[in-house]
Design a protein around this motif. Structure first.
Motif, mmCIF file in Angstrom:
data_model
loop_
_atom_site.group_PDB
_atom_site.id
_atom_site.type_symbol
_atom_site.label_atom_id
_atom_site.label_comp_id
_atom_site.label_asym_id
_atom_site.label_seq_id
_atom_site.Cartn_x
_atom_site.Cartn_y
_atom_site.Cartn_z
ATOM 1 N N THR A 85 -29.908 -78.265 59.161
ATOM 2 C CA THR A 85 -30.867 -78.586 58.108
ATOM 3 C C THR A 85 -32.137 -77.782 58.372
ATOM 4 O OG1 THR A 85 -31.819 -80.490 59.269
ATOM 5 C CG2 THR A 85 -29.922 -80.914 57.848
ATOM 6 N N VAL A 86 -32.890 -77.533 57.305
ATOM 7 C CA VAL A 86 -34.146 -76.778 57.402
ATOM 8 C C VAL A 86 -35.242 -77.550 56.674
ATOM 9 C CG1 VAL A 86 -35.343 -74.634 56.781
ATOM 10 C CG2 VAL A 86 -32.942 -74.560 57.514
ATOM 11 N N ASP A 87 -36.405 -77.669 57.317
ATOM 12 C CA ASP A 87 -37.562 -78.350 56.741
ATOM 13 C C ASP A 87 -38.731 -77.374 56.609
ATOM 14 O OD1 ASP A 87 -36.013 -80.595 57.293
ATOM 15 O OD2 ASP A 87 -37.135 -81.097 59.118
ATOM 16 N N LYS A 88 -39.510 -77.572 55.567
ATOM 17 C CA LYS A 88 -40.778 -76.845 55.400
ATOM 18 C C LYS A 88 -41.907 -77.865 55.434
ATOM 19 C CE LYS A 88 -43.226 -73.902 52.061
ATOM 20 N NZ LYS A 88 -43.092 -73.169 50.777
ATOM 21 N N GLY A 89 -42.809 -77.756 56.404
ATOM 22 C CA GLY A 89 -43.884 -78.729 56.547
ATOM 23 C C GLY A 89 -44.824 -78.723 55.358
ATOM 24 N N MET A 141 -39.107 -76.391 60.574
ATOM 25 C CA MET A 141 -38.193 -76.944 61.580
ATOM 26 C C MET A 141 -36.767 -76.650 61.157
ATOM 27 S SD MET A 141 -39.484 -80.807 62.591
ATOM 28 C CE MET A 141 -40.413 -81.486 61.218
ATOM 29 N N HIS A 181 -32.692 -78.157 62.423
ATOM 30 C CA HIS A 181 -31.933 -79.076 63.257
ATOM 31 C C HIS A 181 -30.477 -78.628 63.197
ATOM 32 C CE1 HIS A 181 -35.508 -81.725 63.145
ATOM 33 N NE2 HIS A 181 -35.545 -81.406 61.866
ATOM 34 N N GLU A 238 -40.740 -80.657 53.048
ATOM 35 C CA GLU A 238 -39.780 -80.376 51.979
ATOM 36 C C GLU A 238 -38.421 -80.124 52.616
ATOM 37 O OE1 GLU A 238 -40.891 -76.967 49.623
ATOM 38 O OE2 GLU A 238 -38.807 -76.627 49.012
ATOM 39 N N VAL A 246 -33.039 -77.075 53.365
ATOM 40 C CA VAL A 246 -31.583 -77.195 53.504
ATOM 41 C C VAL A 246 -31.347 -78.588 54.070
ATOM 42 C CG1 VAL A 246 -29.487 -76.332 54.625
ATOM 43 C CG2 VAL A 246 -31.295 -74.725 53.960
#
Lengths: 104, 104
Positions: free
Chosen positions: A41-45, A60, A62, B100, B103
């Motif tokens: 998974t990919v997060d954008k702060g 981030m 995971h 956000e 992914v």
């Protein structure tokens, strides 16, 4: 199941190319790791917890693997290439940690 | 989709009851938030990125909502009760951030 979290501190003035990270880097990591990366998974702060505050991490990912050993077996042989790609999207040094997935 | 990450720093000597957190606290949060919590995940910190190092966070949860507004609408009315339960599993002050889901 374990997850390897790679967290990029939100330092003022730092560079972080979210598009490259999500569209180039992470798909490359998955392609190199194959089945040893179950998914990622990919997060954008966006923001901190209190109104008007900045996020602790600008981005981030995971990476989910069956075990620490499975992660290492998949990541290790490609570590130089994967880590060498970091400069293409950021000048930050990430914080990493390994967690047990208690509820996934 | 956004995620609200609640991250408990791994401070020496601090108390953190993983069983209470996963089996009591987080199900209560979901029950209070209802549909505004799409789902949640729970992590237990195992290790840092380098061999022999400790994890940055002893525990984390990530609450997934359709939007920041949806999260606030679901969490706000129950904030006092949810935050008041923290003392039952830890004496740590968590770091929070909103991200956000790029992914998911």
């Amino acid at each position: 199941m374990i997850k390897v979290s790679v967290m990029y501190p939100n330092e003022p003035g730092a560079r972080f190319d979210h598009a490259y990270y999500a569209e180039k880097h992470m798909p490359m990591v998955k392609a190199k790791m194959g089945e040893s990366c179950h998914h990622y998974t990919v997060d954008k702060g966006l923001a901190g917890g209190a109104p008007g505050t900045a996020p602790t991490y600008v981005g981030m990912c995971h990476i989910f693997s069956d075990s620490v050993e499975a992660f290492q077996a998949g990541f290790g042989p490609h570590a130089a290439e994967i880590l060498g790609d970091i400069k293409n999207y950021t000048d930050l040094t990430p914080v990493m940690q390994i967690s047990e997935v208690v509820v996934g």
